[in-house]
Design a protein around this motif. Structure first.
Motif, PDB file in Angstrom:
ATOM      1  N   PHE A 109       0.842  -1.194   0.000  1.00  0.00           N
ATOM      2  CA  PHE A 109       0.000   0.000   0.000  1.00  0.00           C
ATOM      3  C   PHE A 109       0.879   1.248   0.000  1.00  0.00           C
ATOM      4  O   PHE A 109       1.722   1.420   0.887  1.00  0.00           O
ATOM      5  CB  PHE A 109      -0.900   0.028   1.241  1.00  0.00           C
ATOM      6  N   ARG A 110       0.677   2.122  -0.952  1.00  0.00           N
ATOM      7  CA  ARG A 110       1.445   3.375  -1.024  1.00  0.00           C
ATOM      8  C   ARG A 110       0.794   4.393  -0.084  1.00  0.00           C
ATOM      9  O   ARG A 110       0.297   5.436  -0.498  1.00  0.00           O
ATOM     10  CB  ARG A 110       1.479   3.883  -2.451  1.00  0.00           C
ATOM     11  N   SER A 111       0.872   4.113   1.199  1.00  0.00           N
ATOM     12  CA  SER A 111       0.130   4.879   2.204  1.00  0.00           C
ATOM     13  C   SER A 111       0.907   6.108   2.667  1.00  0.00           C
ATOM     14  O   SER A 111       1.302   6.218   3.825  1.00  0.00           O
ATOM     15  CB  SER A 111      -0.236   3.982   3.389  1.00  0.00           C
ATOM     16  N   VAL A 112       1.107   7.032   1.738  1.00  0.00           N
ATOM     17  CA  VAL A 112       1.726   8.324   2.038  1.00  0.00           C
ATOM     18  C   VAL A 112       0.587   9.308   2.293  1.00  0.00           C
ATOM     19  O   VAL A 112      -0.177   9.629   1.379  1.00  0.00           O
ATOM     20  CB  VAL A 112       2.609   8.810   0.881  1.00  0.00           C
ATOM     21  N   HIS A 113       0.460   9.766   3.511  1.00  0.00           N
ATOM     22  CA  HIS A 113      -0.664  10.631   3.868  1.00  0.00           C
ATOM     23  C   HIS A 113      -0.591  11.969   3.143  1.00  0.00           C
ATOM     24  O   HIS A 113       0.492  12.469   2.838  1.00  0.00           O
ATOM     25  CB  HIS A 113      -0.668  10.873   5.380  1.00  0.00           C
ATOM     26  N   VAL A 165      -4.705  -0.881  21.269  1.00  0.00           N
ATOM     27  CA  VAL A 165      -3.947  -0.702  20.033  1.00  0.00           C
ATOM     28  C   VAL A 165      -4.241   0.687  19.471  1.00  0.00           C
ATOM     29  O   VAL A 165      -5.406   1.096  19.386  1.00  0.00           O
ATOM     30  CB  VAL A 165      -4.316  -1.785  18.998  1.00  0.00           C
ATOM     31  N   VAL A 166      -3.181   1.412  19.122  1.00  0.00           N
ATOM     32  CA  VAL A 166      -3.308   2.694  18.419  1.00  0.00           C
ATOM     33  C   VAL A 166      -2.349   2.654  17.239  1.00  0.00           C
ATOM     34  O   VAL A 166      -1.126   2.611  17.429  1.00  0.00           O
ATOM     35  CB  VAL A 166      -2.984   3.896  19.322  1.00  0.00           C
ATOM     36  N   VAL A 167      -2.901   2.651  16.029  1.00  0.00           N
ATOM     37  CA  VAL A 167      -2.087   2.650  14.824  1.00  0.00           C
ATOM     38  C   VAL A 167      -2.435   3.916  14.039  1.00  0.00           C
ATOM     39  O   VAL A 167      -3.552   4.062  13.542  1.00  0.00           O
ATOM     40  CB  VAL A 167      -2.315   1.395  13.961  1.00  0.00           C
ATOM     41  N   GLU A 168      -1.476   4.820  13.942  1.00  0.00           N
ATOM     42  CA  GLU A 168      -1.695   6.145  13.365  1.00  0.00           C
ATOM     43  C   GLU A 168      -1.604   6.107  11.841  1.00  0.00           C
ATOM     44  O   GLU A 168      -0.906   5.276  11.267  1.00  0.00           O
ATOM     45  CB  GLU A 168      -0.646   7.106  13.930  1.00  0.00           C
ATOM     46  N   GLY A 169      -2.281   7.053  11.198  1.00  0.00           N
ATOM     47  CA  GLY A 169      -2.255   7.126   9.743  1.00  0.00           C
ATOM     48  C   GLY A 169      -1.598   8.361   9.183  1.00  0.00           C
ATOM     49  O   GLY A 169      -1.618   8.558   7.954  1.00  0.00           O
ATOM     50  N   ASP A 178      -5.027   4.131  -1.494  1.00  0.00           N
ATOM     51  CA  ASP A 178      -3.982   3.349  -0.825  1.00  0.00           C
ATOM     52  C   ASP A 178      -4.044   3.534   0.688  1.00  0.00           C
ATOM     53  O   ASP A 178      -3.897   2.570   1.448  1.00  0.00           O
ATOM     54  CB  ASP A 178      -2.600   3.772  -1.336  1.00  0.00           C
ATOM     55  N   ASN A 179      -4.241   4.780   1.125  1.00  0.00           N
ATOM     56  CA  ASN A 179      -4.333   5.038   2.562  1.00  0.00           C
ATOM     57  C   ASN A 179      -5.571   4.369   3.160  1.00  0.00           C
ATOM     58  O   ASN A 179      -5.503   3.766   4.241  1.00  0.00           O
ATOM     59  CB  ASN A 179      -4.357   6.545   2.822  1.00  0.00           C
ATOM     60  N   ALA A 180      -6.690   4.457   2.459  1.00  0.00           N
ATOM     61  CA  ALA A 180      -7.912   3.826   2.943  1.00  0.00           C
ATOM     62  C   ALA A 180      -7.766   2.306   3.005  1.00  0.00           C
ATOM     63  O   ALA A 180      -8.195   1.662   3.972  1.00  0.00           O
ATOM     64  CB  ALA A 180      -9.088   4.216   2.047  1.00  0.00           C
TER      65      ALA A 180
END
Length: 474
Positions: free
Chosen positions: A39-43, A165-169, A51-53
Motif C-alpha cells: 500500500f502506497r500509504s503516504v498521507h 492498540v493505536v495505529v496512526e495514519g 492506498d491510505n484507505a
C-alpha cells in the motif's frame, strides 16, 4: 490505573519460550509485511487516497483477527487512526501498543534497487518503504498478539492483561490529527503503560530503550526577485537571481565548520548516553572518503550534534532542476528548513530564533517570505518506573544481553509528550526495530528480520511478566 512493581514471574514464559514463540510467527510476519508494504500509504498526497484507505482497512482487519476489537477513526487532518481495546480482567493493567501505517514518500524510485512497494529479500534483509518505519512495527505487534494467544493455553493469565492498540495514519506527513483526537477523546487512549514502537537500536543485536527525542520547528523560506524568469544573456548580471540570493541566505545558518550559527540556538550540551563513535557514525551514515564529520575538529562526538544540540538541515529546495535548466535568471526559489530542537529547548522559542535570523539576513536584492510549519516539542523519558524497569529487563533477556542501553534519537514523536500530559501517572517506553542499516526515510529502506523477532520477543516477555506479576499478588 493499576500500580505495578517488579517481582519474580514464575508463571510466565522463559526468554527461550518467548523467543521460540516469536520465531514461529516469522513466516506470518513476512507475509503480512509483504501485504502492508504494497500500500502506497503516504498521507496527504493527492492520488493516494485509496492506498491510505486500503491500508487502514487492512490494519483494522488484522487486529480484529488477533482479538482486539479496533475501529477506524477519521482525525482532524483527514487521516484514519485505528484504535481499539481488549478489556483487562479486574485488577490487571492496560498496555497500549502504538505504531503507524503511513510512510514517507518514495519519489526517488530510480535510487531503489527494487520497487519500494514490493517487499524484497536480499542478503538476509527485507527491503521496501515502511519495512522498518513503521509497518514493520505494525506486523511485530500482530505477531506478538498471535504468540500471546497461543501461549495462553499454557499461561492463562496472559489473556487478562488489557491490550489497547493505536495505529496512526499520519505520523510522517500529517498535522496533529492523532493529538487532536487524544485531546477530544482521551478515553480512546487510556492505559497504564504506553509502548511506542517507532524507534530502534544503535546496532543490530544491541537492545536499547530511547530516553530522548529532539523536537522540530521547521520553516519554509521563499525568495523572490523578478516577476518571471528572464533570459540570462539579456538580463543576467544586472537582474537579481533568486536562487543565488537563497543560497546566500541559507549559508548564514552555519559557520565555516558547519555548526549552527543562529543566535538563540547556541549550545554547549554534550550527550551523556550511549552513542556511536566517529568511525561507526561514518559507516552508518555513509560519509564519503575525504569528507570530515561535523564537530570532530571541535572534539564533539556525533550524538552531541544529533541528540543534545539543535541542528538545521535543508530538506527541500524549489528551483529548476539541472535536467530542466534553461538560460534564464531564476525569479523565485524556496527551501524547507528543518530545525531539530533538543530536550531542554522550547520549540517555539527555537523557531522564533530561526525566523529572526532569516529576517536579519535577507539578501539586499531580494524579497523574502517565511511560512512557519508545525511544531513538535522535544521529549525526555523517565525510565525509573517499575514498568519501564520490567521492559528494559525484557529487552535484555530477549537479546541475551546483560543489560539494555539507553540511547537518544534526533527524531521526533509528538505523541509521547501528549500522552503523558493527558495521563501523567502512566509510563512510556520508546523502542523498536530500526537500526542504522534500515536507512529509514531513504531509498532502499530495509529491516532485519532478526530485529523484528528480538523486539517482538521483548514485547511478549513484557506483557507476560506483567500478567504473571499481577496474578502472583491476587
Amino acid at each position: 490505573m493499576v500500580p505495578m512493581t517488579d517481582s519474580s514471574t514464575p508463571n510466565s514464559p522463559t526468554p527461550e519460550n518467548a523467543r521460540a514463540a516469536l520465531t514461529a510467527q516469522m513466516p506470518f510476519v513476512k507475509d503480512a509485511l509483504t501485504e502492508l508494504v504494497a500500500f502506497r500509504s503516504v498521507h496527504s498526497t493527492p492520488g493516494l487516497e485509496q492506498d491510505n484507505a486500503d491500508a487502514a482497512a487492512w490494519v483494522v482487519n488484522a487486529f480484529r483477527t488477533v482479538g482486539v476489537p479496533v475501529e477506524p477513526h477519521v482525525t482532524s487532518d483527514g487521516s484514519t487512526a485505528v484504535i481499539g481495546l481488549r478489556e483487562p480482567a479486574a485488577g490487571y493493567p492496560t498496555i497500549l501498543l502504538y505504531s503507524h501505517f503511513d510512510v514517507q514518500p518514495a519519489s526517488d524510485v530510480e535510487n531503489w534497487t527494487s520497487s519500494p512497494w514490493e517487499l524484497t529479500e536480499r542478503d538476509g534483509r527485507w527491503y521496501g518503504r515502511g519495512a522498518a518505519d513503521c509497518k514493520g512495527h505494525v506486523v511485530m505487534h500482530l505477531a506478538v498478539l498471535r504468540a500471546l494467544g497461543e501461549l495462553t493455553a499454557t499461561y492463562p493469565d496472559l489473556a487478562k492483561v488489557g491490550v489497547r492498540v493505536v495505529v496512526e495514519g499520519s505520523e510522517e506527513r500529517g498535522g496533529y490529527g492523532l493529538e487532536d483526537l487524544l485531546a477530544s477523546s482521551p478515553d480512546l487512549f487510556a492505559a497504564d503503560v504506553f509502548l511506542i514502537a517507532d524507534s530502534g537500536n544503535d546496532a543490530i543485536g544491541v537492545p536499547a530503550i530511547g530516553t530522548a527525542l529532539r523536537g522540530t520547528a521547521p520553516v519554509t523560506v521563499t525568495v523572490e526577485t523578478l516577476n518571471q524568469p528572464m533570459h540570462s544573456g539579456q538580463y543576467g548580471g544586472a537582474a537579481p537571481d533568486a536562487l543565488l540570493s537563497l543560497i546566500k541566505l541559507l549559508a548564514t545558518l552555519h559557520d565555516d565548520d558547519g555548526l549552527v550559527a543562529v543566535d538563540g540556538l547556541d549550545s554547549d550540551a554534550r550527550w551523556e548516553g550511549r552513542g556511536p563513535d566517529a568511525a561507526t557514525f561514518r559507516a552508518d551514515a555513509g560519509v564519503l572518503d575525504g569528507v570530515d564529520i561535523l564537530g570532530q575538529a571541535q572534539g564533539l562526538n556525533p550524538n552531541d550534534l544529533t541528540v543534545a544540540r539543535p541542528s538545521i538541515t535543508v530538506t527541500g529546495l524549489d528551483s529548476l532542476s539541472v535536467a530542466d535548466a534553461v538560460n534564464a535568471v531564476v525569479a523565485r526559489a524556496a527551501a524547507h528548513v528543518s530545525l531539530r530542537v533538543p530536550p531542554g529547548m522550547d520549540a517555539t522559542t527555537a523557531q522564533d530564533a530561526l525566523v529572526t535570523h532569516l529576517e536579519n539576513h535577507v539578501p539586499q536584492h531580494a524579497r523574502m517570505s517565511i511560512a512557519r510549519d508545525t511544531l513538535a516539542s522535544p521529549f525526555l523519558a523517565d525510565i525509573t518506573g517499575p514498568a519501564l524497569a520490567r521492559l528494559t529487563r525484557a529487552l535484555a533477556d530477549a537479546y541475551g544481553a546483560p543489560d539494555t542501553a539507553e540511547i537518544g534519537s534526533g527524531g521526533s514523536i509528538p505523541l509521547c509528550n501528549a500522552l503523558l500530559a493527558q495521563f501523567p501517572d502512566a509510563e512510556l517506553g520508546l523502542f523498536g526495530i530500526e537500526e542504522p542499516g534500515c536507512r529509514i526515510h531513504s531509498a532502499d529502506e530495509s529491516v532485519s528480520p532478526s530485529e523484528i523477532a528480538a523486539m517482538g520477543t521483548a514485547e511478549l516477555l513484557f506483557l507476560a511478566r506483567t500478567a504473571a506479576e499481577v496474578a502472583a499478588k491476587q
